[in-house]
Design a protein around this motif. Structure first.
Motif, mmCIF file in Angstrom:
data_model
loop_
_atom_site.group_PDB
_atom_site.id
_atom_site.type_symbol
_atom_site.label_atom_id
_atom_site.label_comp_id
_atom_site.label_asym_id
_atom_site.label_seq_id
_atom_site.Cartn_x
_atom_site.Cartn_y
_atom_site.Cartn_z
ATOM 1 N N VAL A 256 52.889 -29.688 -54.913
ATOM 2 C CA VAL A 256 54.496 -29.798 -55.168
ATOM 3 C C VAL A 256 55.114 -28.757 -54.325
ATOM 4 N N GLY A 257 56.123 -29.152 -53.428
ATOM 5 C CA GLY A 257 56.948 -28.177 -52.891
ATOM 6 C C GLY A 257 56.704 -28.140 -51.280
ATOM 7 N N ALA A 258 57.563 -28.328 -50.621
ATOM 8 C CA ALA A 258 57.328 -28.542 -48.949
ATOM 9 C C ALA A 258 57.884 -27.600 -48.339
ATOM 10 N N LEU A 260 57.468 -23.297 -47.299
ATOM 11 C CA LEU A 260 56.557 -22.432 -46.491
ATOM 12 C C LEU A 260 55.040 -22.342 -47.211
ATOM 13 N N GLY A 262 54.038 -24.489 -49.790
ATOM 14 C CA GLY A 262 53.295 -25.662 -49.782
ATOM 15 C C GLY A 262 52.928 -26.317 -48.476
ATOM 16 N N GLN A 282 63.585 -32.648 -52.220
ATOM 17 C CA GLN A 282 64.464 -32.697 -50.994
ATOM 18 C C GLN A 282 64.291 -33.957 -50.187
ATOM 19 N N GLY A 287 63.550 -27.994 -47.451
ATOM 20 C CA GLY A 287 64.795 -28.273 -47.840
ATOM 21 C C GLY A 287 65.540 -27.254 -48.426
ATOM 22 N N GLU A 288 64.795 -26.392 -48.932
ATOM 23 C CA GLU A 288 65.393 -25.239 -49.845
ATOM 24 C C GLU A 288 65.350 -23.823 -49.295
ATOM 25 N N ASN A 292 65.770 -21.466 -43.316
ATOM 26 C CA ASN A 292 66.634 -20.576 -42.425
ATOM 27 C C ASN A 292 66.198 -21.101 -40.937
ATOM 28 N N GLY A 295 63.225 -16.322 -39.000
ATOM 29 C CA GLY A 295 63.012 -15.286 -39.880
ATOM 30 C C GLY A 295 61.844 -14.296 -39.271
ATOM 31 N N LEU A 296 61.711 -13.212 -39.944
ATOM 32 C CA LEU A 296 61.009 -12.152 -39.469
ATOM 33 C C LEU A 296 59.668 -12.195 -40.137
ATOM 34 N N CYS A 436 53.854 -25.425 -55.690
ATOM 35 C CA CYS A 436 54.219 -24.490 -54.699
ATOM 36 C C CYS A 436 55.815 -24.661 -54.662
ATOM 37 N N ARG A 544 65.263 -15.710 -53.170
ATOM 38 C CA ARG A 544 63.745 -15.449 -52.931
ATOM 39 C C ARG A 544 63.437 -15.232 -54.366
ATOM 40 N N GLY A 607 58.616 -13.968 -52.254
ATOM 41 C CA GLY A 607 59.958 -13.105 -52.051
ATOM 42 C C GLY A 607 60.476 -13.089 -50.749
HETATM 43 C C1 LIG Z 1 68.556 -15.330 -46.924
HETATM 44 C C2 LIG Z 1 67.238 -15.185 -47.069
HETATM 45 C C3 LIG Z 1 66.480 -14.660 -45.791
HETATM 46 C C4 LIG Z 1 65.039 -14.610 -45.736
HETATM 47 N N1 LIG Z 1 64.420 -13.835 -44.641
HETATM 48 C C5 LIG Z 1 63.356 -14.089 -44.405
HETATM 49 C C6 LIG Z 1 62.534 -13.587 -43.366
HETATM 50 O O1 LIG Z 1 63.223 -13.035 -42.554
HETATM 51 N N2 LIG Z 1 61.265 -13.499 -43.419
HETATM 52 C C7 LIG Z 1 60.392 -14.054 -44.337
HETATM 53 O O2 LIG Z 1 59.210 -13.902 -44.395
HETATM 54 N N3 LIG Z 1 60.997 -14.654 -45.388
HETATM 55 C C8 LIG Z 1 62.328 -14.507 -45.344
HETATM 56 N N4 LIG Z 1 63.071 -14.918 -46.667
HETATM 57 C C9 LIG Z 1 62.215 -15.309 -47.907
HETATM 58 C C10 LIG Z 1 61.477 -16.720 -47.467
HETATM 59 O O3 LIG Z 1 62.384 -17.566 -47.077
HETATM 60 C C11 LIG Z 1 60.910 -17.274 -48.726
HETATM 61 O O4 LIG Z 1 59.810 -16.438 -49.227
HETATM 62 C C12 LIG Z 1 60.129 -18.640 -48.790
HETATM 63 O O5 LIG Z 1 60.983 -19.630 -48.229
HETATM 64 C C13 LIG Z 1 59.759 -19.207 -49.963
HETATM 65 O O6 LIG Z 1 59.004 -20.432 -49.623
HETATM 66 P P1 LIG Z 1 58.532 -21.355 -50.894
HETATM 67 O O7 LIG Z 1 57.892 -22.549 -50.325
HETATM 68 O O8 LIG Z 1 57.804 -20.488 -52.121
HETATM 69 O O9 LIG Z 1 59.853 -21.630 -51.619
HETATM 70 P P2 LIG Z 1 60.658 -22.897 -51.200
HETATM 71 O O10 LIG Z 1 61.100 -22.867 -49.716
HETATM 72 O O11 LIG Z 1 61.861 -22.586 -52.134
HETATM 73 O O12 LIG Z 1 60.305 -24.177 -51.602
HETATM 74 C C14 LIG Z 1 60.009 -24.882 -52.658
HETATM 75 C C15 LIG Z 1 60.051 -26.346 -52.528
HETATM 76 O O13 LIG Z 1 59.720 -26.784 -53.961
HETATM 77 C C16 LIG Z 1 60.568 -27.961 -53.871
HETATM 78 N N5 LIG Z 1 60.763 -28.295 -55.544
HETATM 79 C C17 LIG Z 1 61.107 -27.358 -56.289
HETATM 80 N N6 LIG Z 1 61.052 -27.930 -57.670
HETATM 81 C C18 LIG Z 1 60.434 -29.142 -57.464
HETATM 82 C C19 LIG Z 1 59.901 -30.258 -58.185
HETATM 83 N N7 LIG Z 1 60.189 -30.353 -59.764
HETATM 84 N N8 LIG Z 1 59.587 -31.331 -57.516
HETATM 85 C C20 LIG Z 1 59.350 -31.543 -56.237
HETATM 86 N N9 LIG Z 1 59.842 -30.636 -55.466
HETATM 87 C C21 LIG Z 1 60.412 -29.274 -56.103
HETATM 88 C C22 LIG Z 1 61.945 -27.548 -53.428
HETATM 89 O O14 LIG Z 1 62.631 -28.618 -52.834
HETATM 90 C C23 LIG Z 1 61.418 -26.707 -52.047
HETATM 91 O O15 LIG Z 1 61.249 -27.364 -50.990
HETATM 92 C C24 LIG Z 1 64.339 -14.971 -46.906
HETATM 93 C C25 LIG Z 1 64.830 -15.392 -47.815
HETATM 94 C C26 LIG Z 1 66.543 -15.765 -48.006
HETATM 95 C C27 LIG Z 1 66.987 -16.082 -49.165
#
Ligand SMILES: Cc1cc2nc3c(=O)[nH]c(=O)nc-3n(C[C@H](O)[C@H](O)[C@H](O)COP(=O)(O)OP(=O)(O)OC[C@H]3O[C@@H](n4cnc5c(N)ncnc54)[C@H](O)[C@@H]3O)c2cc1C
Ligand SMILES: C[S@@+](CC[C@H](N)C(=O)[O-])C[C@H]1O[C@@H](n2cnc3c(N)ncnc32)[C@H](O)[C@@H]1O
Length: 664
Positions: A256-258, A260, A262, A282, A287-288, A292, A295-296, A436, A544, A607
């Motif tokens: 669940v989640g696409a 980084l 997932g 999304q 999509g969320e 970006n 990113g670093l 995820c 985050r 984070g």
């Molecule tokens: C402004 C900003 C700058 C950043 N800069 C950096 C950087 O330079 N370097 C770095 O390493 N990190 C950076 N980060 C952090 C990094 O972006 C996050 O750690 C990372 O994107 C998290 O990934 P994720 O897959 O956990 O979450 P997300 O990208 O949020 O993915 C979760 C996914 O789950 C889906 N979802 C949620 N609920 C459901 C549901 N019920 N059913 C189906 N789908 C669902 C969402 O649509 C989404 O696509 C930054 C964050 C921010 C906000």
């Protein structure tokens, strides 16, 4: 516990036949050459290549990687064997790894020149971590654990089919043959595991027998009359803790989640031949928050070299290793060209001192002059476009995506788990599910499973700003700069700077005030302060998700029923007294001892370090799920384990009540 600081090998090449280790007063292999010993003692002594024939996975553990001759011989034998196993894992422990120049010199006339060149090409920075190197498209995986065997062996999570015991001579290197060390082998031995060594000392044989191996001698090699071989035949097999058990027979996994997390998990599982279905609410990948433009990624340094520093260092090095070929092929935009990071506390001299104390190598971290002070250079750091990385991972064979569908709840089914949509419709069914989906994972874990209620998570809003390419006076940035914010140059020349940080803020709109804040960061980091109207500037907003200890949540979800009964049992035990406490089952004091839900996993709370942590976190999760050797020490896995909140609750409940009244 850190395995550092690491001392690289001192190697004496004066004897043209066999390199020596002056510290130990011994040679790395017999004068007759490394190849004969590798083939007869280590491969032959373990019945290889025959024993791996037709198996999906075969795991070798070598104590004393040295110059890697036994690894190269094993890899070459695997390549030449038509009946080889699908995947060969080679785990190796080494306290004094060779520097790259010494490794190259040792293999200048190698019996396996192609393999030696590839090993050298991938040879990691000498940090006290586990380093996972992939060869032959990932079918041969070398997991190098750089540290002392006394610290490393208890930290391995693996089921080993063949042990190669290869220390220096026992009188000069007793640490490698210690009877207590051998006591770790049964915990790691798979049924039918074998071992071999050139060492025939009776103390060793007795130690191995005491550890549950039947041991005998065979004709030796290279002037040695005999060698020792053994087979694991224990009278008692210790059970695998409930939190560490793999999922038997798993074939289909739903993620669940696409973002980084997932996408990395999907790629890691699909790479093992599993059928993976990714569901996201999304319209497409990332999509969320992961969407970006750039990113670093980089490690960190800390005087204590504690959990956080070690995890992020290993994760950053793993990410760099993975990204380098991907970025070079231009499949994904980014660069592994180093990253400069400011230091807010230490002066230049103290930074040098810290580097020296931790003995971190220059290819991981350097102190470089900046203005009147100094900053850190992470040569293996860089930037990447996270959305493109997600799309790349999700494009791997074996992964199907279902977008525009929110998972409303999970339901157990005879096949495993069902993912249900908003109208209760079936979105996917699989043997296992990995959550995820960032902040929504906590709700989903609770809905239908009861877990997750007490995870101490927080969402922090962030906004980035993008400046068009070619603005007058704009600095060219060969590598990203970071210091309480960051700036990087995208492949098309635009500058990306950020990021703001706001708690309890759900505003999804780009805010001019936040752009101004990012422009101030840009001016502070580069000295360039353009006068721009912030309103039309581009950028992105995301959240985050972070835990209170700043580490991701990873692993199989705790069994909610077990959590309640454990905590209640502990409270009752504490109140009623030691007698009551001693009659019930022992409350789990380590995450690995917490009972789990069958087939339900999580990887979230990355984070502000999603890029750095996604790939290694996904590998750890995939290994945990499938039973592959885990590329992180057990203590780190415990620290990441989502069940850490359960053991915390148990510890809190077990604490004796504090009397707060006034003394008369
Ligand atoms: C402004 C900003 C700058 C950043 N800069 C950096 C950087 O330079 N370097 C770095 O390493 N990190 C950076 N980060 C952090 C990094 O972006 C996050 O750690 C990372 O994107 C998290 O990934 P994720 O897959 O956990 O979450 P997300 O990208 O949020 O993915 C979760 C996914 O789950 C889906 N979802 C949620 N609920 C459901 C549901 N019920 N059913 C189906 N789908 C669902 C969402 O649509 C989404 O696509 C930054 C964050 C921010 C906000
Ligand atoms: C005989 S050499 C190994 C040769 C190697 N197997 C090869 O194929 O090239 C022994 C190795 O054990 C390592 N070693 C010695 N003491 C150790 C310890 N306490 N923990 C881990 N490794 C150790 C040495 O640094 C050395 O590289």
């Amino acid at each position: 516990m850190s395995w550092g600081p690491l001392q690289p090998a001192r190697i004496d090449f004066s004897d043209g036949q066999a390199p020596g280790a002056p510290v130990f007063g011994d040679v790395y292999h017999p004068q007759a050459g490394a190849a004969g010993q590798a083939r007869q003692v280590f491969l032959g002594g373990n019945g290889l290549p025959g024993r791996w024939a037709g198996r999906p996975r075969f795991v070798v553990l070598e104590t004393g990687f040295g110059l890697g001759n036994n690894f190269l011989a094993t890899w070459a034998a695997w390549q030449q064997d038509a009946r080889r196993c699908d995947r060969l894992w080679y785990l190796a422990i080494e306290k004094h790894p060779p520097r790259p120049a010494d490794l190259a010199r040792a293999h200048a006339a190698s019996a396996w020149p192609a393999q030696a060149a590839e090993l050298l090409r991938q040879w990691p920075p000498l940090t006290p971590d586990m380093h996972l190197l992939d060869f032959d498209g990932g079918r041969v995986r070398l997991l190098l654990a750089f540290g002392d065997i006394a610290q490393v062996l208890p930290e391995l999570i693996a089921s080993v089919d063949a042990f190669y015991l290869d220390g220096f001579a026992p009188d000069r290197n007793p640490a490698m043959w210690d009877a207590w060390r051998l006591r770790q082998l049964p915990r790691l031995a798979a049924p039918g595991a074998t071992l071999s060594t050139w060492n025939t000392a009776s103390a060793l044989r007795q130690g191995l027998q005491a550890a549950g191996f039947t041991v005998h001698t065979q004709p030796g090699q290279g002037g040695q009359r005999e060698m020792t071989v053994g087979c694991f035949a224990p009278r008692f097999t210790p059970p695998v803790p409930p939190g560490r058990q793999p999922l038997a027979g798993v074939r289909r996994v739903a993620v669940v989640g696409a973002g980084l997390a997932g996408a990395a998990v999907a790629a890691a599982l699909a790479g093992r031949g599993l059928a993976v279905q990714v569901v996201d609410r999304q319209a497409g990948p990332a999509g969320e928050t992961s969407g970006n433009a750039g990113g670093l990624f980089h490690g960190v340094v800390h005087a204590q070299d504690g959990t956080h520093a070690r995890w992020l260092r290993a994760a950053a090095l793993h990410t760099a290793r993975l990204l380098r070929p991907l970025l070079a092929s231009r499949q994904v935009a980014g660069a592994v060209n180093g990253l400069l990071r400011g230091e807010q506390v230490l002066a230049a001299e103290a930074m040098q001192q810290l580097l020296a104390t931790l003995a971190l190598p220059a290819d991981f971290l350097q102190v470089v002059p900046q203005g009147r002070g100094a900053c850190w250079l992470y040569p293996d750091g860089g930037w990447v476009a996270p959305a493109a990385l997600c799309a790349h991972w999700l494009g791997q064979p074996g992964i199907t995506g279902r977008y525009g569908q929110a998972v409303q709840r999970l339901r157990r089914s005879p096949a495993g788990w069902q993912l249900l949509g908003n109208a209760g419709q079936l979105l996917a069914e699989a043997d296992a599910v990995v959550l995820c989906n960032a902040a929504d994972a906590q709700r989903l874990a609770g809905a239908g499973t009861g877990a997750g209620a007490t995870w101490p998570l927080q969402q922090v809003r962030g906004q980035t700003t993008i400046l068009p390419a070619g603005l007058s006076g704009a600095p060219g940035l060969p590598r990203p700069l970071a210091d309480g914010g960051y700036v990087l140059q995208l492949a098309d020349g635009r500058l990306l700077c950020g990021a703001t940080s706001q708690r309890d803020d759900a505003d999804p709109a780009l805010r001019p005030a936040d752009h101004l804040q990012n422009l101030a960061t840009l001016a502070r980091l580069t000295g360039w302060a353009p006068t721009l109207d912030p309103a039309p500037l581009g950028g992105r907003v995301g959240w985050r998700l972070q835990a209170d200890d700043r580490l991701p949540l990873l692993g199989p979800l705790p069994d909610a029923g077990a959590i309640v009964s454990t905590v209640v049992g502990t409270v009752v035990g504490t109140v009623v007294g030691t007698v009551a406490a001693n009659i019930g089952p022992r409350p789990p004091d380590q995450p690995r001892r917490v009972a789990r839900q069958h087939g339900l996993y999580i990887f979230t709370a990355l984070g502000s370090r999603g890029i750095t942590q996604a790939a290694l976190g996904a590998e750890v999760l995939a290994c945990w799920l499938t039973g592959d050797p885990v590329p992180a020490p057990a203590a780190l896995v415990d620290a990441l384990d989502v069940a850490r909140f359960t053991t915390r609750a148990v510890r809190r409940a077990a604490r004796p009540p504090v009397w707060c009244g006034r003394l008369p």
